[in-house]
Design a protein around this motif. Sequence first.
Motif, PDB file in Angstrom:
ATOM      1  N   SER A  48       0.821  -1.226   0.000  1.00 62.03           N
ATOM      2  CA  SER A  48       0.000   0.000   0.000  1.00 62.03           C
ATOM      3  C   SER A  48       0.847   1.265   0.000  1.00 62.03           C
ATOM      4  O   SER A  48       2.037   1.233   0.320  1.00 62.03           O
ATOM      5  N   PHE A  49       0.192   2.358  -0.368  1.00 64.31           N
ATOM      6  CA  PHE A  49       0.741   3.701  -0.222  1.00 64.31           C
ATOM      7  C   PHE A  49       0.100   4.294   1.032  1.00 64.31           C
ATOM      8  O   PHE A  49      -1.137   4.271   1.171  1.00 64.31           O
ATOM      9  N   THR A  50       0.926   4.806   1.908  1.00 65.64           N
ATOM     10  CA  THR A  50       0.394   5.508   3.074  1.00 65.64           C
ATOM     11  C   THR A  50       0.014   6.921   2.630  1.00 65.64           C
ATOM     12  O   THR A  50       0.743   7.560   1.871  1.00 65.64           O
ATOM     13  N   LEU A  51      -1.141   7.390   3.096  1.00 66.79           N
ATOM     14  CA  LEU A  51      -1.654   8.693   2.645  1.00 66.79           C
ATOM     15  C   LEU A  51      -1.230   9.779   3.641  1.00 66.79           C
ATOM     16  O   LEU A  51      -0.456   9.530   4.555  1.00 66.79           O
ATOM     17  N   SER A  52      -1.713  11.004   3.434  1.00 67.07           N
ATOM     18  CA  SER A  52      -1.366  12.038   4.417  1.00 67.07           C
ATOM     19  C   SER A  52      -2.587  12.810   4.909  1.00 67.07           C
ATOM     20  O   SER A  52      -2.761  12.984   6.117  1.00 67.07           O
ATOM     21  N   ASN A  53      -3.446  13.277   4.001  1.00 65.63           N
ATOM     22  CA  ASN A  53      -4.545  14.152   4.446  1.00 65.63           C
ATOM     23  C   ASN A  53      -5.653  13.418   5.197  1.00 65.63           C
ATOM     24  O   ASN A  53      -6.262  13.988   6.103  1.00 65.63           O
ATOM     25  N   ALA A  54      -5.942  12.190   4.789  1.00 65.37           N
ATOM     26  CA  ALA A  54      -6.968  11.410   5.503  1.00 65.37           C
ATOM     27  C   ALA A  54      -6.294  10.778   6.712  1.00 65.37           C
ATOM     28  O   ALA A  54      -5.551   9.807   6.579  1.00 65.37           O
ATOM     29  N   HIS A  55      -6.509  11.378   7.887  1.00 61.51           N
ATOM     30  CA  HIS A  55      -5.810  10.856   9.060  1.00 61.51           C
ATOM     31  C   HIS A  55      -6.681  10.939  10.319  1.00 61.51           C
ATOM     32  O   HIS A  55      -7.717  11.615  10.329  1.00 61.51           O
ATOM     33  N   THR A  56      -6.228  10.230  11.343  1.00 55.53           N
ATOM     34  CA  THR A  56      -6.881  10.285  12.662  1.00 55.53           C
ATOM     35  C   THR A  56      -5.896  10.865  13.667  1.00 55.53           C
ATOM     36  O   THR A  56      -4.729  10.458  13.683  1.00 55.53           O
ATOM     37  N   ASP A  57      -6.358  11.807  14.483  1.00 54.58           N
ATOM     38  CA  ASP A  57      -5.561  12.320  15.604  1.00 54.58           C
ATOM     39  C   ASP A  57      -6.103  11.686  16.876  1.00 54.58           C
ATOM     40  O   ASP A  57      -7.309  11.776  17.147  1.00 54.58           O
ATOM     41  N   THR A  58      -5.230  11.041  17.628  1.00 54.54           N
ATOM     42  CA  THR A  58      -5.674  10.425  18.895  1.00 54.54           C
ATOM     43  C   THR A  58      -4.779  10.880  20.034  1.00 54.54           C
ATOM     44  O   THR A  58      -3.550  10.890  19.896  1.00 54.54           O
ATOM     45  N   TYR A  59      -5.428  11.282  21.130  1.00 55.40           N
ATOM     46  CA  TYR A  59      -4.708  11.662  22.348  1.00 55.40           C
ATOM     47  C   TYR A  59      -5.141  10.694  23.447  1.00 55.40           C
ATOM     48  O   TYR A  59      -6.336  10.410  23.583  1.00 55.40           O
ATOM     49  N   ILE A  60      -4.162  10.186  24.188  1.00 51.21           N
ATOM     50  CA  ILE A  60      -4.508   9.353  25.349  1.00 51.21           C
ATOM     51  C   ILE A  60      -3.850   9.935  26.597  1.00 51.21           C
ATOM     52  O   ILE A  60      -2.630  10.067  26.656  1.00 51.21           O
ATOM     53  N   SER A  61      -4.703  10.300  27.578  1.00 53.10           N
ATOM     54  CA  SER A  61      -4.190  10.664  28.902  1.00 53.10           C
ATOM     55  C   SER A  61      -4.293   9.414  29.754  1.00 53.10           C
ATOM     56  O   SER A  61      -5.338   8.742  29.738  1.00 53.10           O
TER      57      SER A  61
END
Length: 358
Positions: A48-61
Motif C-alpha cells: 500500500s501507499f500511506t496517505l497524508s490528508n486522511a488521518h486520525t488524531d488520537t490523544y490518550i491521557s
Amino acid sequence: MAYPYDIYQLNENQEVEGKVGWRCPSNIAIVKYWGKHGQQLPNNASLSFTLSNAHTDTYISYKSHSKNAVSISFLFEGIENPAFASKIEKYLENISAHMPIVKQLHFDIESTNSFPHSSGIASSASSMAAISMCLSNIESDLFSLPQDTKFIEKASYLARLGSGSASRSLIGGVSVWGEHSEIAASSNLHAIKINDTHEVFNTYHDDILIVSAHEKPVSSTAGHALMNNNVYANPRYEQANKRVIELLSILKSGDVHAFGKLAEDEAMTLHALMMCSDPSYVLMEPGTLDMIREIRAYRAASGVPVFFTLDAGPNIHLLYPDDVKSEVEIFINNSLMQYTAKGVIIKDKIGNGPQKLV
Ligand code: DP6
C-alpha cells in the motif's frame, strides 16, 4: 504464535500519569489484502501507499489505577461514542496479555478524523494505527524504551490485531504486509517499509471521489471470511503474491502506466471476488462504473497516466503523478464530478506516516 517482543508491567502501587498524542494516516492498498486466518494473519502479501490528508488524531491521557481491568473514557469528535468505545475496550482486552499496562492504567481517549465520518472512507486503518502508536509510546515512556524501528514494528504488530490494513499505516511511503519468500524481512505479523522506489511515486496523488457515503453492506471481517469458501481463493492468493513482486519492480522502474494497469487489475479482482462470493456482494454503484468508463476513455484519448483503484466500497481512488495534476483537475471537473455524491472529493497524496502530536 508467541508474542515476539518483551512484556512490560508496572510494579504494584507504582503511580504514573501522562499524555501522548499521534496523528496517523489512512492507506490505500495497491495489491489488496482479502482473506485472513488465525489471529489477523493475511492469506497473501499486500502493498500500500500511506496517505497524508486522511488521518486520525488520537490523544490518550493515562493514570495508574489498581483495578487490573480495562478502563477507558472515549470521545470521538468531542462526543461520547459508546459503539466505538466498546470496540476499543475489546481491542485492549485482546492485547492485554502482550501489554499488561492496558489494565494497569485508566485511559481518557480523544479521537478526531480529518475526513467526515459519513464520507464512506474507512477509518479503521488510521484509527487503529493512531491508538497503537499511542499505546507503544506510553510503554516506551514508562519503561524508557527507544523510539526506534522496533518501536514502529511493535506498533504495526498491535495495529494489525485491531485491523489488518492498519498495520501498513504505521509506515510512511510504500509498505508491504505479509510474509513473502522473495521479500527479505517480510512478515505476517507487521508491515515493513519499501525503500527502493522511483521518485515519481513520491509525488503520487490519490483523489478519493465519493460516490456514496452509505454504510457498507458487509463488514471487512465478514468480507474476508467469504474467501474461506470461494473457489478462486487459492489462485487469488498466488496471483496477489506474484503481483506484489511485479509491483516492486514497477515501483523501481518508475513505469507509471504499468503501475496503473496493475492497480486497476487489483481493484477489479477484489470486486470480482466479492461478486462471486456466497452470498454475493456488488459494492460498486452505477456512478463507480460511469467513472471507470470515463477514466479509461480519457486515458486512451489523452495518454495521461491516470488510473483508479477501489477499496471494499464504491468510491473511486484516482491515482496519478504530480506532473499531470492540472490536466487531471480539469478532467475531474468536466467528466467525473457529476457522478460524485454532492461533489465530495478528498484530495490526498502519498505521505510520510505517523506524526507525534504530544
Ligand atoms: C479491501 O483491514 O479493514 O481495504 O483486518 O478485518 O480489519 P480487518 O480488515 P481490513 O481489510 C481491508 C481490505 C481492503 C484491502 C486492503 O486494505 O488491503
